[in-house]
Write a protein that holds these residues in place. Structure first.
Motif: not given
Length: 358
Positions: A132-141, A146-156, A190-195
């Motif tokens: 599991l990975v949690s991230h405050n992605v920041s409203a001002g990001n 790029g953040t989404a790609r980094d998170l997907a690369a985490s393999g969570a 929000g929550v994103w899941s492989r399951l």
């Protein structure tokens, strides 16, 4: 012979008397000067008092009143950093060659080790069943893609995102769609899941209070919702997942403002207490550390994955120079096997991750 003997007697007597008189006086004066100088048990008494005060502050931090400017909460948020005063006081004690100050430092050292010594080593226990990975992605990001790609690369297997904006949500949905076929967004979380996900609903964190709160339109409440609960279906059974972003802590003229955050913490604790599923994970930006008394009711039911299976303190905020872990992964009914902090993204928070096993 009599003259010589007499001379010798007079000389010897005179010499002996001279030595005894002068030497005795000299020794008395040296002893008086030594007693007048502060000895090793008298030097640096201020340093000794500071050392004892530091130790008592760490031991009795829960007794510091929070009603006055929120000082108690502020102290507990940065409690690990109080250990930095120990080497400063030790250097002063050694420079002053003060035995009393050196001995007094035993108290803060023991207090700090009692509180945080168990967090110094690597507590990981191998590979888990679910990541599991949690991230405050920041409203001002400036770079949500790029953040989404980094998170997907985490393999969570499960991603929990906080501080979503309507515009950024579209970007995350697009960028994460391939890796995460299941997702739900309610307001700013929000929550994103492989399951598969099911039973997703909003969780009230008591952000809307006051006489006009009940009159807010449903659409307004939905847009500003800051917590959700969903069920992740795993091959080992259901897992209740909460995602939350509690109210921010503010520095106000009246002190350290924690009202919104504290109400949210109590509301989350009540929701977890009423949760029927045995296996529960809470992910999110709680705007506070687990040392903070505001989370006592929550940490009484959930344990920190970082404390159980991390390495070090796992500070997550601010991303440029992290000084506190306010982004949490708390669990019940599952065993944390590893916890870590991920590299920085375009947010002012660092993502945090954990693996758990059944």
């Amino acid at each position: 012979m009599d003259g010589t003997s007499g001379t010798g007697t007079i000389s010897g007597t005179g010499g002996t008397g001279g030595v005894n008189g002068t030497g005795g006086t000299s020794r008395v004066r040296r002893a008086a000067r030594a007693l007048a100088r502060p000895g090793p048990w008298r030097r640096a008494r201020v340093t000794a008092v500071l050392a004892l005060s530091l130790g008592l502050l760490m031991l009795l931090h829960a007794e510091i009143p929070d009603r006055v400017w929120g000082i108690g909460s502020l102290v507990e948020t940065f409690l690990p950093w109080f250990g930095l005063f120990v080497p400063v006081l030790l250097a002063r004690a050694l420079w002053r060659r003060s035995a009393v100050a050196t001995v007094a430092l035993v108290l803060p050292v023991v207090a700090w080790l009692n509180l945080f010594g168990g967090l110094l080593g690597d507590r990981s226990q191998g590979v888990g069943d679910l990541t599991l990975v949690s991230h405050n992605v920041s409203a001002g990001n400036p770079d949500p893609a790029g953040t989404a790609r980094d998170l997907a690369a985490s393999g969570a297997d499960v991603l929990a995102l906080e501080e979503l904006t309507p515009r950024a949500s579209v970007t995350y949905e697009k960028e994460l769609a391939t890796a995460y076929p299941y997702h739900a967004v309610l307001g700013t979380v929000g929550v994103w899941s492989r399951l598969p996900l099911s039973g997703t609903r909003a969780v009230d964190t008591a952000m809307d209070v006051g006489p006009l709160a009940d009159r807010l339109p449903a659409a307004v409440r939905a847009a500003t919702n800051r917590a959700l609960r969903t069920t992740v279906t795993t091959d080992r059974g259901p897992l209740a997942v909460y995602v939350a972003h509690l109210g921010s802590v503010r520095v106000l003229p009246s002190g350290f403002g924690t009202g919104d955050r504290d109400r949210g913490a109590r509301a989350l604790a009540e929701a977890v207490a009423a949760e029927p599923d045995r296996r529960v994970v809470l992910l999110g930006d709680l705007n506070g550390t687990t040392d903070d008394r505001a989370f006592t009711a929550l940490t009484a039911r959930l344990r920190s994955a970082q404390d159980a299976a991390g390495s070090g303190f796992g500070f997550s905020w601010p991303a440029g120079f992290p000084v506190a872990r306010i982004d949490q992964i708390l669990v019940r009914g599952v065993r944390p096997t590893k916890a870590w902090v991920l590299p920085a993204t375009g947010s002012d928070h660092l993502p945090v991750g954990a693996s758990v096993s059944w």
